[in-house]
Design a protein around this motif. Structure first.
Motif, mmCIF file in Angstrom:
data_model
loop_
_atom_site.group_PDB
_atom_site.id
_atom_site.type_symbol
_atom_site.label_atom_id
_atom_site.label_comp_id
_atom_site.label_asym_id
_atom_site.label_seq_id
_atom_site.Cartn_x
_atom_site.Cartn_y
_atom_site.Cartn_z
ATOM 1 N N VAL A 1 2.811 6.584 -12.602
ATOM 2 C CA VAL A 1 1.388 6.504 -12.953
ATOM 3 C C VAL A 1 1.170 6.832 -14.421
ATOM 4 O O VAL A 1 1.743 7.803 -14.942
ATOM 5 C CB VAL A 1 0.573 7.491 -12.088
ATOM 6 C CG1 VAL A 1 -0.915 7.339 -12.373
ATOM 7 C CG2 VAL A 1 0.872 7.290 -10.615
ATOM 8 N N VAL B 1 -0.569 1.684 -12.375
ATOM 9 C CA VAL B 1 0.663 2.149 -11.748
ATOM 10 C C VAL B 1 1.793 1.194 -12.071
ATOM 11 O O VAL B 1 1.646 -0.032 -11.945
ATOM 12 C CB VAL B 1 0.487 2.276 -10.217
ATOM 13 C CG1 VAL B 1 1.821 2.614 -9.545
ATOM 14 C CG2 VAL B 1 -0.548 3.347 -9.888
ATOM 15 N N ALA C 1 -1.633 3.910 -6.109
ATOM 16 C CA ALA C 1 -2.803 3.508 -6.887
ATOM 17 C C ALA C 1 -4.088 3.708 -6.092
ATOM 18 O O ALA C 1 -5.076 4.248 -6.606
ATOM 19 C CB ALA C 1 -2.666 2.037 -7.301
#
Length: 349
Positions: A290, A299, A317
């Protein structure tokens, strides 16, 4: 609540087929997920023939341009217009998607995302955070893993705040255990920036974390730490060392079991244990790095990820969007700056 994820369908080593298979798996697990599939429309339409459930939950955004893996970040920014990576991130910026997932060029993804989304209030630099396997039931979050090769004390403190917020979302910890990666655990070890960052975190009030000082690299996988903070240069080296060690162990076991008939028989007996080891070390089970600190969720899926790995990245995500990681970080930084009373240092188990 519906969550729409922009998928860079052209990213990843295996192309459209695997990226869409991963999205389909995520959709199968979570019926609320919807997708914006960015890439070559002909290839996407062909791949969707194998995933009717995904087709009904998706919109295609055509792009016939890609950013290759060998393009430098500065060059990628100049070429980003109309590319699958650029259009996926632009969809997040425009509010057409709640997050973007790509398996493409990491440096390009970082540079384009930073330019388009900008860093959030109170954060000087975004950081790349990933999950690494441990001996415990939960992974350890480690950042930065390559976005910033040089970091000062202020950057490291901000990384700690962001990593702790991510850990609280992922594992529901009230006060994650946070340590700075160093060459020793003693207070006098490490660079001046490391020692300064440690002092600031020790004295900080209002941060929902349990800062425990320094850790060495051999403790990364112990499971005793929830968040490990470092600069991108050291973090990337540590990450590659951990990945190399995992491959070494699995390859050595394969070679040992194939060395003789007796070893092959031993493999049959120990197969449940070796399968558990293989599952634990499989990077697809920890996929989804991330970019923390941006005004939007982006991501990075590992380029070699299979469908299961892509699905895990999509789920990471979606979870960050659901729990509004950006606002959590803003709130934590605000509490830190105001010196509010520190919360009780309780950690979920």
């Amino acid at each position: 609540m519906k969550q729409r994820i922009a998928i860079d369908a052209m990213g990843g080593d295996h192309g459209v087929a695997v990226m869409l298979a991963g999205a389909a798996l995520a959709r199968h697990r979570h019926e609320s997920f919807e997708f914006l599939l960015v890439g070559d429309e002909v290839q996407i339409e062909k791949a969707l023939d194998n995933h009717p459930g995904l087709r009904s939950a998706s919109q295609i955004l055509h792009s016939d341009k890609q950013i290759s893996g060998d393009v430098r970040p500065s060059q990628a920014v100049r070429q980003s217009r109309g590319t699958s990576i650029g259009m996926a991130i632009d969809a997040v910026k425009a509010g057409e998607a709640s997050a973007a997932v790509s398996g493409g060029n990491t440096g390009a993804l970082m540079a384009i995302a930073k330019l388009a989304l900008r860093t959030m209030p109170g954060i000087d630099r975004p950081a790349l955070a990933a999950l690494l396997p441990t001996l415990r039931d939960h992974d350890v979050i480690m950042l930065d893993l390559g976005a910033n090769t040089e970091c000062d004390a202020r950057n490291l403190v901000q990384f700690a705040v962001m990593g702790a917020a991510y850990s609280r979302i992922l594992y529901d910890f009230d006060a994650p255990k946070v340590r700075l990666l160093n060459i020793g655990t003693e207070d006098m070890k490490g660079t001046e920036d490391l020692r300064d960052a440690a002092q600031q975190l020790k004295e900080a009030a209002g941060l929902p974390m349990a800062f425990e000082g320094f850790t060495e690299a051999d403790k990364i996988s112990s499971g005793d730490i929830d968040v490990i903070v470092t600069d991108g240069f050291s973090g990337n080296i540590a990450l590659k060392a951990v990945e190399g060690a995992a491959r070494f162990v699995t390859d050595l076991l394969k070679r040992s079991f194939a060395s003789s008939l007796r070893s092959k028989f031993g493999f049959l007996i120990s197969r449940p244990a070796t399968e558990l080891l293989r599952h634990h070390l499989d990077p697809n089970n920890h996929n989804g790095a991330v970019f923390l600190g941006l005004n939007g969720v982006v991501v990075k899926s590992h380029g070699s990820a299979d469908a299961k790995g892509v699905a895990n990245a999509v789920e990471v995500a979606a979870r960050l969007v659901k729990h509004d990681v950006t606002q959590r970080i803003v709130d934590d930084l605000g509490n830190f700056d105001t010196g509010a009373d520190a919360p009780a240092q309780k950690r979920a188990v």
